[in-house]
Design a protein around this motif. Sequence first.
Motif, short mmCIF file in Angstrom:
data_model
loop_
_atom_site.label_atom_id
_atom_site.label_comp_id
_atom_site.label_asym_id
_atom_site.label_seq_id
_atom_site.Cartn_x
_atom_site.Cartn_y
_atom_site.Cartn_z
N SER A 199 57.10 -0.64 15.38
CA SER A 199 56.50 0.43 14.59
C SER A 199 56.17 -0.02 13.17
CB SER A 199 57.43 1.64 14.55
OG SER A 199 58.66 1.32 13.94
N ASN A 200 56.63 -1.20 12.76
CA ASN A 200 56.39 -1.70 11.41
C ASN A 200 55.44 -2.89 11.38
OD1 ASN A 200 58.15 0.15 10.18
ND2 ASN A 200 59.92 -1.18 10.56
N ARG A 227 47.42 4.16 13.00
CA ARG A 227 47.59 4.62 11.62
C ARG A 227 46.29 4.38 10.84
NH1 ARG A 227 53.16 4.97 10.49
NH2 ARG A 227 52.47 6.11 8.64
N ASP A 252 59.91 0.11 3.16
CA ASP A 252 60.55 1.31 2.61
C ASP A 252 59.55 2.22 1.90
OD1 ASP A 252 60.02 -0.31 0.49
OD2 ASP A 252 62.02 -0.21 -0.40
N LYS A 253 58.24 2.03 2.19
CA LYS A 253 57.20 2.86 1.57
C LYS A 253 56.34 3.49 2.64
CE LYS A 253 56.89 -0.27 -2.42
NZ LYS A 253 56.00 -1.15 -3.20
N GLU A 254 55.75 4.61 2.29
CA GLU A 254 54.82 5.27 3.20
C GLU A 254 53.51 4.49 3.24
OE1 GLU A 254 55.21 7.83 5.22
OE2 GLU A 254 57.32 7.99 4.67
N PHE A 255 52.88 4.49 4.39
CA PHE A 255 51.58 3.82 4.51
C PHE A 255 50.72 4.57 5.51
CE2 PHE A 255 54.36 1.96 7.65
CZ PHE A 255 53.59 1.84 8.79
#
Length: 414
Positions: free
Chosen positions: A243-244, A363, A411-414
């Motif tokens: 997922s990353n 995304r 650790d940030k939204e994207f």
Amino acid sequence: MPRSNRSSCKSRGFTLVELLVVIAIIGVLVGLLLPAVQAAREAARRMSCSNNFKQMGLGLHNYHSAFNQLPIHGTGPINEAHRALGGANARWNKDPAHQYSRVGALVGLLPFMEQQAIWDRVSNPLVIGAAQFTAFGTVPYTEMQGTTTQFTSNGISYDPWFTEINTYRCPSDPGVGLPAGGRTNYGVCIGDSISLNLSSGIFNDSNLITTDSASVADFRASDRGVFDVYGKNMFRDILDGLSNTIAMGEMNTDLGDSHITSETRGGGTNVQNKPDRCQPQIDANRPQFWSTAVSHTFTPLASRGACWAATAPGFTIVNTVLPPNREYCNDANQDFVSANGTLTVSSRHQGGAHVLMADGAVRFITDSIEAGNSSAADVRNGGTGGSAPGSQSPYGLWGALGTRAAKEVIDKEF
């Protein structure tokens, strides 16, 4: 009995002023509605584009379930025996029998994308015309034939590579026809590397597949994405999490209009030392277009998304170096076999582009995503400091999303 007044029942027409007011109101309403209609149409196209990517994500997972690996980007028959028949150039350009591992991952996905009919044509012999490839005699195409980086040969094209596959096209992109073969708006992600190592064997005439220790070290240090050319990767290799990690990205196809996302410019040698070195060639008054002429002679073959079946970087590869919708830049005087280049995602949508995560999620990445230092050298074999093998991506969150096992923390939204 008094007579009725007939004059009070007479109808009265519109005055000129009233008519003009009505016309003005209609004009204002039309002016308000047309942009809304256009926006609704683009929203529908963008949703369709996203759905295409979702289908490709399902195809990737079904392929992995069937073969316990992802499709290889860079495969196909090889025959070294043709080296003596006409030299390297003849072997590359006129040999219909072998792809020399230039078949891209989108070909392997065909049976898992409800494209069994095209797969049957690709994986079986195909006769087109009576005489072609005279350097090697008159022969039919056998399976996986036709060079994916050559659109025609002796005036005869290999039909499957020219077939437009709707699922591989974003409806927001208007590009059609030549000089491209069958176009695609989606490419595999090789990570945050500019040093593609293509000159070390992938498209090198004298060394079709290089397996010496130096080349292996180059590949291991630089090719850090879900896909790499020739590599047989699996989901278990994606240690940063499915997922990353970006598996594929959207890209524009070339319209022949000098757009910075679809037509390349040469930034001089060693672009990997400064990814944004082509930026001075952008037109200051029209920042989505180049101000300079193309610096090489094979412009059609460098066009983005020009052939869905190919392995070539310009056609079917993206990397996470420059943020979305930035310039397509490579080493000077290179065509589609450029050894190094910035191949970021791009789209005709407003404000960003789609990516397919390795877990199958789609995304939308905005142009403003945190992308670190666009002037920093990439991570590669022989690099020092922040470019040393194993370093975290110098391209911020955007670069971290491209690496499969660099252990950056998202650790940030994207």
